[in-house]
Every structure is written in structure tokens, then in C-alpha cells.
Scaffold this motif. Structure first.
Motif, PDB file in Angstrom:
ATOM      1  N   GLU A 146       7.450   7.247  -3.291  1.00  0.00           N
ATOM      2  CA  GLU A 146       6.440   7.656  -4.267  1.00  0.00           C
ATOM      3  C   GLU A 146       6.216   6.535  -5.276  1.00  0.00           C
ATOM      4  O   GLU A 146       5.096   6.179  -5.602  1.00  0.00           O
ATOM      5  CB  GLU A 146       6.945   8.891  -5.007  1.00  0.00           C
ATOM      6  CG  GLU A 146       6.188  10.158  -4.653  1.00  0.00           C
ATOM      7  CD  GLU A 146       6.758  11.320  -5.434  1.00  0.00           C
ATOM      8  OE1 GLU A 146       7.590  12.027  -4.858  1.00  0.00           O
ATOM      9  OE2 GLU A 146       6.390  11.468  -6.609  1.00  0.00           O
ATOM     10  N   GLN A 147       7.345   5.995  -5.730  1.00  0.00           N
ATOM     11  CA  GLN A 147       7.326   4.907  -6.714  1.00  0.00           C
ATOM     12  C   GLN A 147       6.536   3.712  -6.168  1.00  0.00           C
ATOM     13  O   GLN A 147       5.627   3.204  -6.813  1.00  0.00           O
ATOM     14  CB  GLN A 147       8.782   4.495  -6.985  1.00  0.00           C
ATOM     15  CG  GLN A 147       8.974   3.498  -8.091  1.00  0.00           C
ATOM     16  CD  GLN A 147       8.981   4.189  -9.439  1.00  0.00           C
ATOM     17  OE1 GLN A 147       8.927   5.426  -9.503  1.00  0.00           O
ATOM     18  NE2 GLN A 147       9.006   3.406 -10.500  1.00  0.00           N
ATOM     19  N   ALA A 148       6.898   3.276  -4.969  1.00  0.00           N
ATOM     20  CA  ALA A 148       6.238   2.111  -4.367  1.00  0.00           C
ATOM     21  C   ALA A 148       4.766   2.404  -4.112  1.00  0.00           C
ATOM     22  O   ALA A 148       3.896   1.560  -4.323  1.00  0.00           O
ATOM     23  CB  ALA A 148       6.938   1.730  -3.064  1.00  0.00           C
ATOM     24  N   TRP A 149       4.497   3.627  -3.655  1.00  0.00           N
ATOM     25  CA  TRP A 149       3.120   3.986  -3.296  1.00  0.00           C
ATOM     26  C   TRP A 149       2.217   3.992  -4.512  1.00  0.00           C
ATOM     27  O   TRP A 149       1.143   3.391  -4.495  1.00  0.00           O
ATOM     28  CB  TRP A 149       3.130   5.355  -2.598  1.00  0.00           C
ATOM     29  CG  TRP A 149       1.798   5.754  -2.054  1.00  0.00           C
ATOM     30  CD1 TRP A 149       0.918   6.635  -2.608  1.00  0.00           C
ATOM     31  CD2 TRP A 149       1.192   5.283  -0.849  1.00  0.00           C
ATOM     32  NE1 TRP A 149      -0.200   6.742  -1.820  1.00  0.00           N
ATOM     33  CE2 TRP A 149      -0.062   5.927  -0.739  1.00  0.00           C
ATOM     34  CE3 TRP A 149       1.583   4.365   0.138  1.00  0.00           C
ATOM     35  CZ2 TRP A 149      -0.924   5.698   0.331  1.00  0.00           C
ATOM     36  CZ3 TRP A 149       0.708   4.133   1.196  1.00  0.00           C
ATOM     37  CH2 TRP A 149      -0.515   4.791   1.289  1.00  0.00           C
ATOM     38  N   SER A 150       2.672   4.659  -5.595  1.00  0.00           N
ATOM     39  CA  SER A 150       1.769   4.816  -6.742  1.00  0.00           C
ATOM     40  C   SER A 150       1.960   3.710  -7.774  1.00  0.00           C
ATOM     41  O   SER A 150       1.010   2.992  -8.100  1.00  0.00           O
ATOM     42  CB  SER A 150       1.965   6.192  -7.379  1.00  0.00           C
ATOM     43  OG  SER A 150       3.324   6.386  -7.694  1.00  0.00           O
ATOM     44  N   VAL A 151       3.190   3.493  -8.226  1.00  0.00           N
ATOM     45  CA  VAL A 151       3.387   2.546  -9.326  1.00  0.00           C
ATOM     46  C   VAL A 151       3.230   1.107  -8.859  1.00  0.00           C
ATOM     47  O   VAL A 151       2.515   0.311  -9.470  1.00  0.00           O
ATOM     48  CB  VAL A 151       4.788   2.742  -9.970  1.00  0.00           C
ATOM     49  CG1 VAL A 151       4.963   1.777 -11.131  1.00  0.00           C
ATOM     50  CG2 VAL A 151       4.957   4.172 -10.433  1.00  0.00           C
ATOM     51  N   ALA A 152       3.885   0.754  -7.751  1.00  0.00           N
ATOM     52  CA  ALA A 152       3.822  -0.629  -7.293  1.00  0.00           C
ATOM     53  C   ALA A 152       2.521  -0.917  -6.532  1.00  0.00           C
ATOM     54  O   ALA A 152       2.279  -2.047  -6.117  1.00  0.00           O
ATOM     55  CB  ALA A 152       5.022  -0.943  -6.408  1.00  0.00           C
ATOM     56  N   GLY A 153       1.703   0.094  -6.349  1.00  0.00           N
ATOM     57  CA  GLY A 153       0.363  -0.151  -5.832  1.00  0.00           C
ATOM     58  C   GLY A 153       0.256  -0.369  -4.334  1.00  0.00           C
ATOM     59  O   GLY A 153      -0.718  -0.961  -3.855  1.00  0.00           O
TER      60      GLY A 153
END
Lengths: 315, 275
Positions: free
Chosen positions: B57-64
Motif C-alpha cells: 500500500e505504502q509503495a503503491w500510494s506514497v512512493a508513487g
């Protein structure tokens, strides 16, 4: 087989009047022979404009000293002279040649060894192995690089494995180690390309008539003898292909090196691809970068030519 | 067969299995790292205490990575169909018609197989910048089509050379034009070859790195591999998120590989043979 004019006569019934003339006049017939080029033209145009012209443009740029902004100065072959003299540039070409050992030689030896062991049987379950061996071929090399950067790290799998067998003294940051970095990068190439070599050789050996192996066995040949006199001669084509593909991959390596070491430590793992990028886009030495790119292109062309030449003259 | 060959048979399997494990373990190590709690130090091959998908989730949304994937798909959607159409047309003419100088033209295409990206990328940047095609997907698309064209043309030419000439002759006698012959008769037969070529071109387009790094310097427009390469420079300490990003970048091509493994493998092996 009917020749072309006969076919055209046969189709005359449906053709328009000007086509009828084509049958008689050789001049127009020749023009119509060129008509097929309409199909080739779009592909050719894109290929020429965005691959061939840039390659020629690189050769042209290599004759200038240019920072990418101001006017360039004509230096003739000066950039090439600099490549011969500059230790960092020479080092990069040397590193690329070392990588050939790991990207090409080791995978080919591994592939041949596998083939020697597996050549004689039709093996059920090969599909699964084939799938796994080809896996490193399909994922982006950048992702491969990131993966191995982690494996080679302080807490990575490689050090973990050494610690597990009590070799704590061996552990190190592999990619930052002056002695080990280039070999570590090379082994990533070994990991990527071994599967391809194996599969090439294994699919090549399937074309060998099984009775040849039986004959060899009856003649009292052992496994080694059998490999040398039956398997190997049948793999000449595949061998040439594997050498070509893997050597080009070693010489034009960029992705893995960029991600794992970016050329470091020092200049231990710089390769020409990395320097082309760095010289042109961060150091403002566009002409020199172009010259290095030309050297790289020529090196690849020479090796591909040589391998094809050798594999043909032997057969 | 006697026992000696049986032991050879099993030693063969043992060796294959060792190799297979060597291939799989790096993937497994990254996958397991991606499931560890974000920001924690991870050691090699560690089974996560709790499977946490937060890093994805982190990589998908925050890290773009969702944007990166979208950009890569945009480029692939431009490259694949155009490559197939252009290569099919050229391969058809070079493979079935007796064009004057056709062999020389085919050889000229094949010579392009030896062009590495390094050889063309420097002037491309300056030329395309002059045309306003840097930081543009169109620029990358055009160059990738050109870069893969030697193989694509060679692949389709070989395919069309192997289709029975009598089929083409018969259609010609029936009065079919060359376009009709291609569209109605040859292309439907070429579907497996086209599909394999499409998969290979998609893969090469997806994996392209140096070209994108140079032509798209605006990091908000990066593709998946370029974004990953950039990300690793920025966040090399947060192993779990980085690992999740790596898996995300690999995933689309892995899914295709699982579904179409036969075509992929046949294409890669034959493609290497033809190249």
C-alpha cells in the motif's frame, strides 16, 4: 510454379485498364515490382529515423569536443585518443571484458555441463524447470539489480549464509569491497544468463537423434566421450547464439551496474555504458561520450561478426 | 534401462533442482523482505512473523508506483501495436514478394540487431529535445519502436517465409490484391507469431531503462524501472518498502509470463536463434 507475368495474365480479367498495359511493358513491370516497398516503407522510416540516424549522428558527434550547450570544437579523432589514454575509460572497457567471463563464459560452461548430464533422456517435468530458469530473463534488470543489492548488503542473504556456516570473517559489504565488487556484479549476470544458455542447449540437444547416443554407448563411450563426440558437435549453432547474446549483454551492461554499484567503489565496476551516460549527461563531455559509444558499438559488431564467422567456418 | 542410467537420471534431477533453487531464492528473499513491517531492519531470508501487506500500500500510494506503472503501460500501449503493424507489413513484403534489393533491405534491418541503446542515446537526447520530444512518451515510444524493429521485422519475415507460397499464388489467381492477401489470408494464420512478438516487445518495452532515464528526466513522468532505479537511490534504507516496490515493478511481466509461458519461452529461445 507459375512465374509472375503468367499470374498477372491470369488475373487480367479483374484488373483495371492500366494494369493490362503492365503485362506488356517491362518498364512498368519493374515499377510494379518495387510496389511491395510500400509495405516496407513505414517500418524502414521509423527504424532509419530513430535508430540508424542517431547511430550515425553519434559517430559525427564523436569528432567534436562539445559540452551539449555551446558550439562544439572539431577535434577529429582526439576523443578516441583520449579513450586510449585515459585510465578510467580504459578501465571501463577492461571491466566490460571481465564481465564477459561472468555473463558469457560461466553461463555457457554451466549450460554445457547441464546438457551433458541431461542430454540422453526425455525428462518429464522439464516444463517447470524451464519456467524457473527463464524467470530472470523476463523481469526488468533494474529489479534484478535492486534484488541483488539487497542480497549483497550487510544484512543480506549472502552474508547471512556465510554467518550460518560460521564464516563470519568472510562477510562484507560485497558491492562496496574493492576486491569483490566487480565479481559480485558479474555473478548477477551469471544468475540472469545461465538459465537462457541451459535452455538453449537443452532445446538444441533434443534435436539429436537418440540412436546416436545408443551407438556411442555400444561403442563403449563413457559420458565424457559421448558429450564430446555426440552432444557438442550438434550444439554448434546454439553455442554461437549463446555466445553472441551473452557477450553483447556483458558489453552493453548498464542497468545492473547502475543500480547495484553505480561504478564504484572507486572505478572498480565502471563499464562503458555507465560512462557514456555520465560523460554526456553529468560531466558535459558529449563528444567523448559519443566516441566511447562508438567504440562500444564497434566492439559489439566485431565480436558478433567474429563469432558468426567462426561458427560458420567450422560447420 | 540399467541401474547406472537410473542413477544418472536422478543426479540430473538433483542438479536441476539445485539450479532452480539458486534461481528462486533471490526472488523469495525480496518477497519475504517486502512483508516485514516497514522501516525495520531485515536480515536475509527471514520468515515474517505476521504477513503485512502495508508495504505494498505504502509503495503503491506514497512512493508513487501506481503512477510509474501507468506511465510504463502508456508507453507499452503505444509501442506494441505499432511494432506489430509495421513489422507485419514489412515482413510480409520482404518474406513473400520478390522485391528487387529485398535481401539487402532485410540485411540492413538485421544489422540493426547489434545496435545497443548506448550507441544511440546521446544524440537522441539532443535531437528529440530540439523537436520537443524529451519528457514525452511519444519520443520514447518512437525510439523503442525503432529499437525493436530489426528483431520485429526479422521475426515476421521469417514467419511469412514459412507460410506456403501456394496459398499466396492461389489467392492471386483468384484476383486478390496484395493487401487482401495479407489481411484475409496471411494475418489470421500469423496470429501465434504476432502474439509471441507482441509479448516480447511488451517485455522489452517494460524493461527499458537507460533510454527512459535519458529521455524522461522529469521524475514525475518516469516509468516503472526508471522510478525503481531512482527510488533505490533515495530510500535504500527502508528495505521493506523498497522490496515491495521491486515486486510491484516485476509483477505485470511475471503475470504475463505465467499466463503465456509457452509463447514467451519459445519466443526467447527462437528469437535468440534467429537473432
Amino acid at each position: 510454379m507459375p512465374s509472375r507475368p503468367q499470374v498477372q495474365q491470369a488475373t487480367k480479367a479483374r484488373v483495371e485498364p492500366q494494369d493490362a498495359a503492365r503485362v506488356q511493358s517491362p518498364g512498368t513491370r519493374r515499377r510494379s515490382a518495387y510496389r511491395g516497398y510500400v509495405y516496407v516503407l513505414p517500418a524502414f522510416a521509423v527504424y532509419f529515423c530513430f535508430a540508424v540516424l542517431p547511430a550515425l549522428h553519434t559517430a559525427y558527434l564523436s569528432l567534436f569536443e562539445w559540452d551539449g550547450v555551446t558550439l562544439g570544437d572539431w577535434v577529429g579523432l582526439g576523443n578516441y585518443q583520449e579513450i586510449l589514454q585515459d585510465p578510467i575509460l580504459r578501465r571501463s572497457v577492461f571491466n566490460a571484458l571481465v564481465l564477459v567471463v561472468f555473463f558469457s563464459f560461466v553461463p555457457i560452461v554451466l549450460g554445457l555441463a547441464m546438457t551433458g548430464l541431461l542430454a540422453r533422456y526425455r525428462r518429464p517435468g522439464m516444463g517447470a524447470y524451464r519456467f524457473l530458469f527463464m524467470l530472470p530473463q523476463v523481469v526488468p534488470l533494474v529489479a534484478v539489480g535492486v534484488t541483488w543489492r539487497w542480497l549483497y548488503g550487510d544484512d543480506g542473504l549472502v552474508n547471512q549464509a556465510f554467518r550460518a556456516v560460521g564464516l563470519d570473517g568472510v562477510t562484507r559489504a560485497w558491492l562496496g569491497d574493492f576486491g569483490a565488487a566487480l565479481i559480485a556484479v558479474g555473478l548477477v549476470g551469471t544468475w540472469v544468463l545461465s538459465g537462457l544458455c541451459m535452455m538453449l542447449f537443452l532445446s538444441g540437444v533434443q534435436k539429436v537423434d537418440p540412436s546416436l547416443y545408443e551407438a556411442a554407448r555400444l561403442d563403449g563411450a563413457g559420458p565424457v566421450r559421448e558429450f564430446v563426440s555426440v552432444t557438442l558437435p550438434h550444439l554448434r549453432g546454439e553455442l554461437a547464439v549463446a555466445m553472441t547474446v551473452t557477450t553483447v549483454a556483458a558489453l552493453a551492461s548498464f542497468d545492473i551496474v547502475y543500480v547495484t554499484t553505480n561504478g564504484g567503489p572507486g572505478e572498480q565496476t565502471t563499464v562503458p555504458g555507465l560512462l557514456v551516460y555520465r560523460l554526456a549527461f553529468s560531466e558535459g563531455k558529449v563528444g567523448l561520450a559519443a566516441a566511447l559509444a562508438v567504440v562500444l558499438g564497434c566492439l559489439i559488431l566485431a565480436i558478433v561478426y567474429l563469432i558468426n564467422r567462426l561458427s560458420r567456418s567450422e560447420s | 534401462m540399467n541401474t547406472a542410467t537410473r542413477s544418472e537420471r536422478w543426479s540430473g534431477y538433483a542438479l536441476l533442482t539445485v539450479m532452480a533453487i539458486a534461481v528462486v531464492i533471490p526472488f523469495l528473499s525480496v518477497f519475504l523482505a517486502s512483508l516485514q513491517p516497514a522501516g525495520t531492519p531485515v536480515v536475509g531470508l527471514t520468515w515474517p512473523e505476521r504477513w503485512s501487506w502495508d508495504n505494498y500500500e505504502q509503495a503503491w500510494s506514497v512512493a508513487g508506483f501506481s503512477d510509474l506503472i501507468r506511465h510504463s503501460l502508456t508507453i507499452a500501449v503505444g509501442v506494441v501495436p505499432a511494432s506489430l503493424v509495421l513489422a507485419a507489413l514489412a515482413g510480409y513484403a520482404l518474406g513473400t514478394m520478390r522485391l528487387p534489393g529485398g535481401n539487402a533491405v532485410a540485411a540492413f534491418f538485421i544489422a540493426g540487431l547489434t545496435i545497443p541503446v548506448e550507441l544511440i542515446v546521446v544524440p537522441l537526447y539532443f535531437d528529440l529535445r530540439g523537436l520537443g520530444l524529451t519528457n514525452s512518451y511519444l519520443g520514447v515510444i518512437l525510439v523503442e519502436i525503432a529499437l525493436f524493429m530489426p528483431f520485429s521485422v526479422f521475426w515476421m519475415r521469417t514467419h511469412f517465409q514459412s507460410t506456403p507460397q501456394s496459398l499466396v499464388e492461389a489467392a492471386r489467381i483468384d484476383g486478390a490484391s496484395s493487401a487482401t492477401i495479407l489481411l484475409r489470408i496471411l494475418l489470421p494464420l500469423a496470429r501465434p507469431s504476432l502474439m509471441t512478438l507482441g509479448l516480447l516487445v511488451f517485455m522489452w518495452s517494460w524493461n527499458q531503462f537507460l533510454l527512459v532515464l535519458v529521455l524522461i528526466q522529469d521524475t514525475t513522468k518516469h516509468t516503472a524501472p526508471a522510478g525503481l532505479g531512482f527510488f533505490v537511490g533515495q530510500n535504500s534504507t527502508d528495505i521493506p518498502t523498497l522490496a515491495a516496490g521491486t515486486i510491484i515493478v516485476m509483477l505485470p511481466i511475471l503475470i504475463l509470463f505465467v499466463i503465456f509461458q509457452r509463447s514467451f519461452i519459445a519466443g526467447l529461445l527462437q528469437g535468440a536463434m534467429k537473432g
